[in-house]
Motif scaffolding. Structure first.
Motif, PDB file in Angstrom:
ATOM      1  N   ARG A  25     -99.303  11.496 -13.292  1.00 35.66           N
ATOM      2  CA  ARG A  25    -100.559  10.844 -13.308  1.00 35.66           C
ATOM      3  C   ARG A  25    -101.195  11.117 -14.527  1.00 35.66           C
ATOM      4  O   ARG A  25    -101.735  10.227 -15.170  1.00 35.66           O
ATOM      5  CB  ARG A  25    -101.612  11.494 -12.191  1.00 35.66           C
ATOM      6  CG  ARG A  25    -102.685  10.456 -12.069  1.00 35.66           C
ATOM      7  CD  ARG A  25    -103.649  10.967 -10.808  1.00 35.66           C
ATOM      8  NE  ARG A  25    -102.821  11.152  -9.538  1.00 35.66           N
ATOM      9  CZ  ARG A  25    -102.904  11.991  -8.505  1.00 35.66           C
ATOM     10  NH1 ARG A  25    -103.743  13.058  -8.768  1.00 35.66           N
ATOM     11  NH2 ARG A  25    -102.052  11.905  -7.547  1.00 35.66           N
ATOM     12  N   ASN A 102    -110.876  12.983 -10.211  1.00 35.85           N
ATOM     13  CA  ASN A 102    -109.452  12.880  -9.613  1.00 35.85           C
ATOM     14  C   ASN A 102    -109.731  13.516  -8.283  1.00 35.85           C
ATOM     15  O   ASN A 102    -110.080  14.753  -8.208  1.00 35.85           O
ATOM     16  CB  ASN A 102    -108.618  13.861 -10.658  1.00 35.85           C
ATOM     17  CG  ASN A 102    -107.128  13.780  -9.819  1.00 35.85           C
ATOM     18  OD1 ASN A 102    -106.351  12.992  -9.852  1.00 35.85           O
ATOM     19  ND2 ASN A 102    -106.702  15.014  -9.168  1.00 35.85           N
ATOM     20  N   GLN A 131    -109.883   8.348  -9.683  1.00 36.94           N
ATOM     21  CA  GLN A 131    -108.682   8.353  -8.439  1.00 36.94           C
ATOM     22  C   GLN A 131    -109.045   8.820  -7.196  1.00 36.94           C
ATOM     23  O   GLN A 131    -109.927   9.636  -7.352  1.00 36.94           O
ATOM     24  CB  GLN A 131    -107.567   9.288  -9.217  1.00 36.94           C
ATOM     25  CG  GLN A 131    -106.195   9.063  -8.080  1.00 36.94           C
ATOM     26  CD  GLN A 131    -106.362  10.298  -7.251  1.00 36.94           C
ATOM     27  OE1 GLN A 131    -107.249  11.338  -7.409  1.00 36.94           O
ATOM     28  NE2 GLN A 131    -105.446  10.583  -6.450  1.00 36.94           N
ATOM     29  N   ILE A 213    -106.678   3.893  -8.090  1.00 39.55           N
ATOM     30  CA  ILE A 213    -107.219   4.489  -9.482  1.00 39.55           C
ATOM     31  C   ILE A 213    -108.040   3.257  -9.916  1.00 39.55           C
ATOM     32  O   ILE A 213    -107.625   2.060 -10.130  1.00 39.55           O
ATOM     33  CB  ILE A 213    -106.423   4.882 -10.285  1.00 39.55           C
ATOM     34  CG1 ILE A 213    -105.484   5.788  -9.898  1.00 39.55           C
ATOM     35  CG2 ILE A 213    -106.864   5.463 -11.574  1.00 39.55           C
ATOM     36  CD1 ILE A 213    -104.077   6.348 -10.480  1.00 39.55           C
TER      37      ILE A 213
END
Length: 218
Positions: A25, A102, A131, A213
């Motif tokens: 990622r 995240n 995300q 995302i």
């Protein structure tokens, strides 16, 4: 293999499956924003460890988190103890190139606070990368438990108390139900609602959507 050793190999070690996914990622982030090394990034709800491990580290990182800031902060970073859903004025007036988040949106505490979080992510900078784990991936990512997210709260709480692969194992009912209620995985319709002007990327594992995302590149 015992549960602690299994969890270590799956998610906790630097060589674990989860660590490899994080590196993948991070590579993806760097490809999406090739000038990230020159950026000032504001990380909503993250930790400095993300940027110590990053494929490419930004020139400046501001981390916003409800946790107490660490005692030692590198010169390229600033850590602010604040609520990303209710940012203080001095943060909303900051100059940022990219908003990053995240695996935070599923923990902010309900629909109304997700709206506020998304509004902050969309307003702080022209570009963002947000995300969150996908609700319909067959493995619940926080407890590494197949299908746990689809169970009633009572059964999820029992899982949280007894499942050996949980991130924060607890025997207390109150602590377990708090963890369960504080974790609300999202689907695509929700993410499109919160980020209507963003491109929706899908991270896949074995062909199955694992996380969503929301990306805006400017």
């Amino acid at each position: 293999m015992g549960p602690n050793r299994l969890r270590y190999r799956l998610v906790d070690s630097d060589q674990s499956w989860a660590a490899r996914r994080r590196r993948h990622r991070s590579d993806w982030l760097a490809r999406t924003f090739p000038d990230i090394a020159d950026m000032h990034v504001v990380d909503l709800g993250g930790r400095l460890g993300t940027w110590h491990r990053a494929t490419v580290r930004p020139a400046r990182v501001t981390v916003v988190n409800l946790e107490q800031p660490p005692a030692v902060v590198p010169e390229w970073a600033h850590v602010e103890r604040a609520d990303a859903c209710d940012l203080p004025a001095h943060l909303t007036k900051g100059s940022y190139d990219l908003v990053f988040s995240n695996s935070v949106l599923e923990h902010v505490g309900g629909h109304e606070r997700r709206i506020r979080f998304a509004a902050a992510a969309r307003s702080l900078a022209d570009r963002h990368w947000v995300q969150t784990p996908y609700r319909y991936f067959p493995i619940e990512p926080h407890w590494i438990a197949p299908g746990m997210q689809f169970l009633p709260v009572r059964l999820r709480t029992a899982f949280a108390r007894r499942w050996p692969l949980g991130h924060k194992p607890t025997r207390s009912h109150d602590a377990a139900i708090h963890q369960v209620l504080w974790t609300e995985l999202l689907d695509r319709s929700q993410m499109r609602h919160y980020f209507p002007d963003s491109t929706m990327l899908v991270e896949r594992v074995f062909g199955l959507p694992k996380s969503l995302i929301a990306v805006r590149t400017g």
